[in-house]
Design an enzyme around this catalytic site. Structure first.
Site, PDB file in Angstrom:
ATOM      1  N   ASP A  85       0.822  -1.212   0.000  1.00 33.79           N
ATOM      2  CA  ASP A  85       0.000   0.000   0.000  1.00 33.79           C
ATOM      3  C   ASP A  85       0.853   1.258   0.000  1.00 33.79           C
ATOM      4  O   ASP A  85       2.040   1.231   0.324  1.00 33.79           O
ATOM      5  CB  ASP A  85      -0.932   0.017   1.222  1.00 33.79           C
ATOM      6  CG  ASP A  85      -0.182   0.116   2.549  1.00 33.79           C
ATOM      7  OD1 ASP A  85       0.856  -0.562   2.712  1.00 33.79           O
ATOM      8  OD2 ASP A  85      -0.623   0.893   3.417  1.00 33.79           O
ATOM      9  N   GLU A 180       0.177  -1.330   5.579  1.00 37.22           N
ATOM     10  CA  GLU A 180       1.232  -0.960   6.534  1.00 37.22           C
ATOM     11  C   GLU A 180       1.094   0.497   6.930  1.00 37.22           C
ATOM     12  O   GLU A 180       1.306   0.859   8.087  1.00 37.22           O
ATOM     13  CB  GLU A 180       2.608  -1.216   5.907  1.00 37.22           C
ATOM     14  CG  GLU A 180       3.773  -1.090   6.881  1.00 37.22           C
ATOM     15  CD  GLU A 180       4.427   0.297   6.910  1.00 37.22           C
ATOM     16  OE1 GLU A 180       5.344   0.475   7.710  1.00 37.22           O
ATOM     17  OE2 GLU A 180       4.010   1.195   6.151  1.00 37.22           O
ATOM     18  N   HIS A 386       5.758   9.720   1.152  1.00 34.92           N
ATOM     19  CA  HIS A 386       4.416  10.213   1.513  1.00 34.92           C
ATOM     20  C   HIS A 386       4.081  11.540   0.854  1.00 34.92           C
ATOM     21  O   HIS A 386       3.116  12.191   1.252  1.00 34.92           O
ATOM     22  CB  HIS A 386       4.218  10.325   3.041  1.00 34.92           C
ATOM     23  CG  HIS A 386       4.329   9.015   3.757  1.00 34.92           C
ATOM     24  ND1 HIS A 386       3.904   8.829   5.047  1.00 34.92           N
ATOM     25  CD2 HIS A 386       4.800   7.813   3.354  1.00 34.92           C
ATOM     26  CE1 HIS A 386       4.132   7.579   5.420  1.00 34.92           C
ATOM     27  NE2 HIS A 386       4.673   6.949   4.396  1.00 34.92           N
TER      28      HIS A 386
HETATM   29 ZN    ZN Z   1       6.977   2.073   4.067  1.00 34.63          ZN
END
Ligand code: ZN
Length: 415
Positions: A85, A180, A386
């Protein structure tokens, strides 16, 4: 060993990042988003095509597969683990990866939104990788190197080992996990089915990095109770729980014990959510430190602050509940020093310096370590994750493949 090897890691990476696998903390299902299985199905197909016949994607979104031992020795079974993910913080839909060949050391302007510029001033590691082939997204999405770099590295490691039967190794288990990024990566993992002795997650950044330590983590939920009364007639009766909760939060240390004022080896307490009405307010905090014993000290201090806040508002009351989240994996790894030692040896054999690092967070490995699979974290090259500025060096991913190949061979030699 690798001079004449045609690495497949970059080509695989470019394929995997184009599959949207964003997880969703608001979903109660497992996996949290069905679309993670789209990548799962692709990976199972690729694993079966190279000959890992038992490769399977289960209903919860886990992939298990086995690379069988080719050594006559009795060698512990090693697991390589990566997560499928991507983070909920930034969209992963329509990722358009771009290869900046022989990166020249300047700013990388992302074409689909030229306001997005990846600069070596903000990311000093970029300068270190001048001359490498750098992969970025195009400006409107994250890249997903976290952790598709890890997946591509593991897939290429399998590819290498199958093509080079002269490299002896014990059994290798492949584990790809969903969710995760929302902290549920191992919730439905079947440890018996996994059947591995030791593991490595491939989910750290700069080349040479070995993370064998994470935070220990607790969560605290404080419920403040006020006394409700009609506000028009509330004099000397009404106690507002929101004000008690606000006084508590205001009393928390600011120059220390806070994530915004600490780094390196320091822990913190951090309010993450507050909700309520005049009658009842709930404050949720996370508590983090490398030393598990220190968590209790933070918690005692927080309880004192709760008592002080309640005492200032006669009639108010509060309850405190603490829940364990995860523990520093080093507590487990120290009992199995060979796991990290062999990783250091493998990194050195790949021609790199070992960069010891501590994760100021948790990894799947921290929970796996306490579930019986001692599991430090190895580099893949993934950086600035991210967000839209995420990048990875192709050469770093290749070095990660080399490290994994050396690692299984060190385990075989030392068994
Ligand atoms: Zn990671």
């Amino acid at each position: 060993m690798f001079e004449n090897y045609g690495f497949t890691v970059a080509e695989r990476f470019l394929r995997y990042v184009q599959v949207d696998t964003q997880s969703d903390p608001g979903s109660a299902t497992q996996p949290s988003t069905e679309k993670q299985k789209n990548l799962g199905r692709l990976l199972v197909k690729e694993l079966q095509e190279v000959g890992l016949a038992d490769a399977v994607l289960d209903e919860y979104g886990y992939i298990y597969a086995t690379l069988r031992a080719n050594s006559d020795k009795s060698v512990p079974v090693i697991c390589f683990c990566a997560h499928m993910d991507t983070a909920p913080d930034c969209t992963g839909q329509g990722v358009r990866p771009i290869v900046h060949s022989q990166y020249d050391g300047g700013d990388l302007v992302l074409p689909d939104d030229p306001a997005q510029v990846i600069s070596p001033r903000e990311h000093p590691y970029l300068s270190v990788r001048k001359g490498d082939d750098i992969i970025t997204a195009s400006g409107t999405t994250l890249l997903g190197a976290d952790d598709k770099a890890g997946i591509a590295v593991i897939m290429d490691t399998v590819h290498y080992l199958l093509a080079h039967p002269e490299v002896k190794h014990g059994g290798v288990r492949i584990l790809f996990t969903p969710d995760e990024e929302i902290g549920r990566g191992v919730n439905k993992l079947d440890m018996a089915r996994l059947g591995a002795d030791f593991g490595y997650t491939l989910d750290a950044g700069e080349r040479g990095t070995l993370e064998d330590e994470t935070f220990s983590a607790d969560a605290m939920t404080i419920t403040f109770h006020g006394v409700s009364a009609h506000p028009g007639y509330g004099k000397d009766k009404l106690v507002n729980a929101l004000k008690v909760a606000a006084a508590f939060i205001d009393s928390l240390p600011k120059a220390e014990w806070s994530p915004e004022t600490t780094d390196e080896r320091y822990g913190f307490v951090h309010p993450v959510r507050m909700s309520g009405i005049a009658e009842k307010a709930v404050v949720e905090l996370i508590i983090r430190d490398f030393f598990t014993a220190k968590l209790a000290a933070y918690e005692a201090h927080l309880r004192d602050k709760v008592e002080d806040a309640v005492a200032a508002w006669p009639g108010a009351s509060a309850e405190v509940v603490v829940a364990e989240q995860y523990r520093n994996m080093k507590e487990v790894l120290d009992q199995h020093p060979q796991v990290s030692e062999f990783a250091r040896e493998a990194i050195r054999r790949a021609g790199l310096e070992v960069r010891e690092s501590s994760a100021r967070g948790g990894t799947d490995g921290s929970r796996l370590s306490f579930m019986g699979l001692p599991c430090p974290n190895l580099f893949t090259g993934e950086m600035a994750f991210h967000g839209k500025h995420e990048f990875v060096s192709v050469q770093d991913m290749q070095k990660s493949v080399e490290t994994c190949v050396h690692l299984v061979s060190v385990w075989e030699e030392r068994s």
